[in-house]
Design a protein around this motif. Structure first.
Motif, PDB file in Angstrom:
ATOM      1  N   TRP A 104      -4.604  -0.976   4.781  1.00 46.75           N
ATOM      2  CA  TRP A 104      -4.052  -0.033   6.371  1.00 46.75           C
ATOM      3  C   TRP A 104      -4.516   1.302   6.456  1.00 46.75           C
ATOM      4  O   TRP A 104      -4.882   1.411   7.660  1.00 46.75           O
ATOM      5  CB  TRP A 104      -2.968  -0.087   6.043  1.00 46.75           C
ATOM      6  CG  TRP A 104      -2.258  -1.630   6.903  1.00 46.75           C
ATOM      7  CD1 TRP A 104      -1.412  -2.142   5.759  1.00 46.75           C
ATOM      8  CD2 TRP A 104      -2.531  -2.497   7.970  1.00 46.75           C
ATOM      9  NE1 TRP A 104      -1.281  -4.196   6.137  1.00 46.75           N
ATOM     10  CE2 TRP A 104      -1.630  -3.932   7.370  1.00 46.75           C
ATOM     11  CE3 TRP A 104      -3.113  -2.527   9.202  1.00 46.75           C
ATOM     12  CZ2 TRP A 104      -1.871  -4.835   8.270  1.00 46.75           C
ATOM     13  CZ3 TRP A 104      -3.211  -3.835  10.000  1.00 46.75           C
ATOM     14  CH2 TRP A 104      -2.239  -4.483   9.594  1.00 46.75           C
ATOM     15  N   PRO A 150      -2.420  -3.454   0.361  1.00 47.58           N
ATOM     16  CA  PRO A 150      -2.095  -2.948   1.425  1.00 47.58           C
ATOM     17  C   PRO A 150      -2.262  -1.395   1.849  1.00 47.58           C
ATOM     18  O   PRO A 150      -2.876  -1.219   2.920  1.00 47.58           O
ATOM     19  CB  PRO A 150      -0.687  -3.280   1.825  1.00 47.58           C
ATOM     20  CG  PRO A 150      -0.644  -3.476   0.619  1.00 47.58           C
ATOM     21  CD  PRO A 150      -1.145  -3.529  -0.135  1.00 47.58           C
ATOM     22  N   ALA A 184       3.469  -0.428   5.009  1.00 47.49           N
ATOM     23  CA  ALA A 184       2.002  -0.757   3.841  1.00 47.49           C
ATOM     24  C   ALA A 184       3.496   0.734   2.493  1.00 47.49           C
ATOM     25  O   ALA A 184       2.525   1.620   3.209  1.00 47.49           O
ATOM     26  CB  ALA A 184       0.747  -0.618   3.334  1.00 47.49           C
ATOM     27  N   SER A 227       3.307  -6.776   3.993  1.00 50.72           N
ATOM     28  CA  SER A 227       2.841  -5.597   4.719  1.00 50.72           C
ATOM     29  C   SER A 227       2.520  -6.058   6.533  1.00 50.72           C
ATOM     30  O   SER A 227       3.584  -5.185   7.121  1.00 50.72           O
ATOM     31  CB  SER A 227       1.847  -4.609   4.445  1.00 50.72           C
ATOM     32  OG  SER A 227       0.232  -5.505   4.834  1.00 50.72           O
ATOM     33  N   THR A 242       1.393  -0.565  10.210  1.00 51.33           N
ATOM     34  CA  THR A 242       0.484  -1.552  11.308  1.00 51.33           C
ATOM     35  C   THR A 242       0.926  -2.282  11.947  1.00 51.33           C
ATOM     36  O   THR A 242       0.698  -3.551  11.866  1.00 51.33           O
ATOM     37  CB  THR A 242       1.168  -2.475   9.028  1.00 51.33           C
ATOM     38  OG1 THR A 242       2.342  -2.990  10.038  1.00 51.33           O
ATOM     39  CG2 THR A 242       0.715  -2.230   8.291  1.00 51.33           C
TER      40      THR A 242
END
Length: 341
Positions: free
Chosen positions: A97, A93, A258, A252, A162
């Motif tokens: 991201w 993740p 994340a 996440s 996120t």
């Protein structure tokens, strides 16, 4: 005279094992009983344990580790295991991201690229194990450090946000929620159930599943029969990393961050789930149904001991005791099975 012959033939015929004995001999029997006992005990002490709100909260995080455990079951059935899944859980993740938040690419392409990175990690581990004949313990331990260090270096140790994902369709597809009566259900639970069914059929109803079990049971005999052992293990290492990456992405999105440190210690907990479920640590026999039970046991155990007032720091004591108890049970059942009792 005829009656005597019939009686003698009946006496000589071996008794077929009863349904109860067959049920007890199943590797899923012990985990199922433990889960039922645990539910009864926790509910009797605190009825809120079986409330819809608590069940929903418990299942939310359960399926994320469960996704890794499903793939780990296949890998351990082949006689290998992967200690890097916790690091991949945190790293995948972070990659996705970082790509999205910096405007490098939209969310879905970033997701695809991140999963491909996870597949590459698994492929690298698989090549080291199968081509260089290095034990998977050493290979994946080294990969654990490399991947975790990469996540920390890429983010300078800071979590990636996120919440800019907004109403992205990918986020809704992976972690969207809906209500079934008073029970809040996340899409991640649906994915977990679907993948569990697919992996169960793959392991028990397909030629590839036979290859997996043959590879872990007797590699020499499997090789002589034409089973592509190296290819099987390589595919399973890649699958295990991909599932860890998918679980990390789902987590996440759910927690809106994340974290490069997320997933620490997950590898041992996942292996515990698989072993408690009845998969043989040395390979050759695995059970997806048992793993699902093992996932529920450990995650509901963590939830339950908090609800009944046991300090959360005592969780590892319970896990260790359960692992030892289930190993003793599995060993006893295996011995009885081999002796034909």
């Amino acid at each position: 005279m005829a009656d005597e012959n019939i009686t003698a033939s009946k006496a000589e015929a071996p008794e077929s094992p009863g349904m109860v004995k067959l049920l007890i001999a199943m590797p899923e029997f012990g985990p199922l009983i433990l889960l039922l006992v645990m539910l009864v005990v926790f509910t009797s002490i605190n009825p809120a344990f079986m409330s819809l709100t608590n069940i929903s909260n418990a299942l939310t995080f359960t399926v994320e580790l469960g996704l890794i455990a499903l793939a780990m079951t296949l890998l351990m059935t082949s006689g290998e295991f992967d200690l890097s899944v916790g690091s991949v859980f945190g790293f995948t993740p972070v990659v996705m991201w970082t790509l999205f938040n910096t405007g490098t690419m939209p969310l879905f392409p970033a997701f695809v690229l991140a999963i491909l990175v996870a597949l590459g990690i698994g492929m690298f581990s698989g090549i080291f194990v199968t081509r260089l004949n290095i034990p998977s313990f050493l290979v994946t331990l080294g990969m654990l450090l490399v991947v975790r260090g990469s996540a920390l270096w890429l983010t300078s140790g800071f979590p990636q946000r996120t919440w800019n994902a907004g109403e992205q369709w990918l986020a809704e597809l992976l972690v969207g929620d809906f209500y079934l009566g008073g029970l809040r259900i996340y899409m991640s639970l649906i994915w977990f159930i679907l993948i569990a069914v697919i992996f169960h059929l793959l392991l028990n109803k397909s030629r590839f599943g036979n290859w997996i079990q043959a590879t872990g049971g007797n590699a020499g005999a499997a090789r002589n029969r034409g089973v592509p052992i190296k290819r099987v293990k390589l595919i399973l290492f890649m699958l295990c990393s991909a599932m860890a990456g998918l679980a990390g992405v789902i987590s996440s999105i759910r927690v809106s961050a994340a974290n490069p440190n997320s997933g620490m210690g997950y590898e041992l907990e996942v292996i515990a789930m698989v072993v408690i479920g009845g998969t043989v640590l040395t390979g050759g026999r695995g059970t997806i149904i048992g793993t699902v039970l093992g996932v529920l046991i450990l995650r509901l155990m963590r939830n339950g001991i908090v609800l009944i007032g046991v300090p959360g720091l005592a969780y590892n004591i319970f896990i260790g005791a359960i692992i030892l108890g289930m190993m003793a049970l599995h060993a006893a059942l295996e011995r009885r099975h081999n002796e034909g009792v």
